[in-house]
Design an enzyme around this catalytic site. Structure first.
Site, PDB file in Angstrom:
ATOM      1  N   ASN A   1       0.759 -13.433   1.520  1.00  0.00           N
ATOM      2  CA  ASN A   1       0.469 -14.157   0.282  1.00  0.00           C
ATOM      3  C   ASN A   1      -0.755 -13.649  -0.468  1.00  0.00           C
ATOM      4  OD1 ASN A   1       2.662 -15.658   0.965  1.00  0.00           O
ATOM      5  ND2 ASN A   1       1.510 -17.435   1.674  1.00  0.00           N
ATOM      6  N   CYS A   2      -1.200 -12.438  -0.142  1.00  0.00           N
ATOM      7  CA  CYS A   2      -2.309 -11.856  -0.894  1.00  0.00           C
ATOM      8  C   CYS A   2      -1.752 -10.951  -1.985  1.00  0.00           C
ATOM      9  CB  CYS A   2      -3.208 -11.010   0.009  1.00  0.00           C
ATOM     10  SG  CYS A   2      -4.339 -11.980   0.999  1.00  0.00           S
ATOM     11  N   LEU A   3      -2.232 -11.133  -3.204  1.00  0.00           N
ATOM     12  CA  LEU A   3      -1.740 -10.280  -4.297  1.00  0.00           C
ATOM     13  C   LEU A   3      -2.344  -8.881  -4.192  1.00  0.00           C
ATOM     14  CD1 LEU A   3      -1.935 -12.840  -7.196  1.00  0.00           C
ATOM     15  CD2 LEU A   3       0.078 -12.123  -5.906  1.00  0.00           C
TER      16      LEU A   3
ATOM     17  N   ARG B   1       0.250  -6.238   5.947  1.00  0.00           N
ATOM     18  CA  ARG B   1      -0.365  -6.827   4.766  1.00  0.00           C
ATOM     19  C   ARG B   1      -0.162  -8.343   4.782  1.00  0.00           C
ATOM     20  NH1 ARG B   1       0.886  -8.412  -0.295  1.00  0.00           N
ATOM     21  NH2 ARG B   1       0.015  -7.285  -2.072  1.00  0.00           N
TER      22      ARG B   1
END
Lengths: 103, 92, 116
Positions: free
Chosen positions: A101-103, A98
């Site tokens: 830094n992606c929510l 994943r």
């Protein structure tokens, strides 16, 4: 099916194979075209070379732009291929971790 | 006065970053020793710039307040003033 | 607004350096000019031939190689530290510039900040 985490990402990127990509993509309602495979292959190579997923969507777009130019390295194109957050969707299908830094 | 860099150093003399700060400092720059950085006043490095100061409470806490001239000792308010008037601040 | 991020901690012992790398990538993501400088034990980030899998981590050498793709402007290494750790240009990752720390260097950036 190799082990996946609660968000559907493979626990180990090396356990990925193309049929897995088809399977995960179907979960997202995506049927993989040549254009998808081009990006998936790019991400697999990226991870092999740098041992990291592009950490954010912006950096994903930037890396694609570096490799394929403006036509493909833009968020609209990538959003059409990989709906949602393109970096997350594409990394999940490509069997990468994943993006951090992606929510 | 503007455009000068103010260096704020909180690491003791043996810390690598203390050394690095002194390398990077220009003769016109200002330097403020705070926290464990104030230990440097006991044996001031030759590379310290003319404008150097140490923070009073940190000197007092370590029993060092009498070791240096009064003009070198500054309060929190003085430090804020120096920070606000500096062209750039580097916290080491 | 240009930023110089200094990493002076060795790789693998702590997370602070990786956090600095993350900060650099984030600045680059928003097209902010950013340069990474490795000083002190931090220069060991730049040594070729790391096999971080042996300690169960990802190779910082490989991670750093992505820096130009993400738009990090330059990778710098401190001359003194390279000498100290026996690193010559051929031992270093491609594209690293060896330079001395000094007022000339720091004055080129609007911000100078650190890992940890």
């Amino acid at each position: 099916m190799p082990e996946r985490n609660s968000e559907g990402f493979l626990e180990k990127p090396e356990h990925w194979y193309p049929e897995i990509a088809e399977f995960i993509a179907r979960e997202d309602g995506i049927s993989l075209s040549e254009n998808h495979w081009e990006i998936i292959k790019f991400l697999r190579d990226f991870y092999r070379d740098y041992q990291v997923s592009p950490p954010s969507n912006r950096l994903f777009v930037k890396a694609v732009r570096e490799r394929f130019g403006e036509d493909k390295g833009n968020s609209i194109y990538l959003m059409q291929l990989f709906p949602g957050t393109p970096a997350k969707t594409a990394c999940r299908i490509a069997g990468l971790p994943r993006p951090t830094n992606c929510l | 006065m503007p455009d000068r860099t103010l260096h704020i150093l909180n690491k003791p003399p043996e810390h690598y970053r203390h050394h690095l700060c002194l390398e990077a400092i220009g003769p016109e720059d200002g330097l403020v020793f705070i926290e464990n950085g104030v230990l440097a006043v006991v044996q001031l490095p030759t590379s310290a710039p003319d404008r150097w100061y140490a923070l009073a409470p940190d000197l007092e806490a370590r029993g060092l307040i009498g070791q240096i001239g009064e003009d070198r000792v500054i309060s929190f308010d003085d430090m804020v003033e120096l920070t606000a008037t500096a062209g750039k601040v580097i916290s080491w | 607004m240009s930023t110089l991020i200094i990493i002076d901690q060795p790789p693998y012992g702590s997370w602070e350096g990786r956090e600095a790398l993350d900060m650099a990538f984030s600045l680059a993501a928003f097209d902010q000019p950013v340069t990474l400088m490795f000083c002190g034990a931090g220069v060991n980030w730049l040594r070729k031939g790391q096999n971080a899998g042996k300690v169960g981590q990802k190779s910082v050498e490989r991670n750093l190689a992505a820096a130009p793709i993400f738009g990090v402007e330059a990778l710098l290494a401190c001359t003194e530290a390279c000498n100290r750790y026996g690193l010559t240009q051929t031992d270093l990752l491609d594209g690293v510039t060896v330079t001395a720390v000094g007022p000339e260097l720091t004055s080129r950036y609007d911000h100078v900040t650190f890992a940890g």
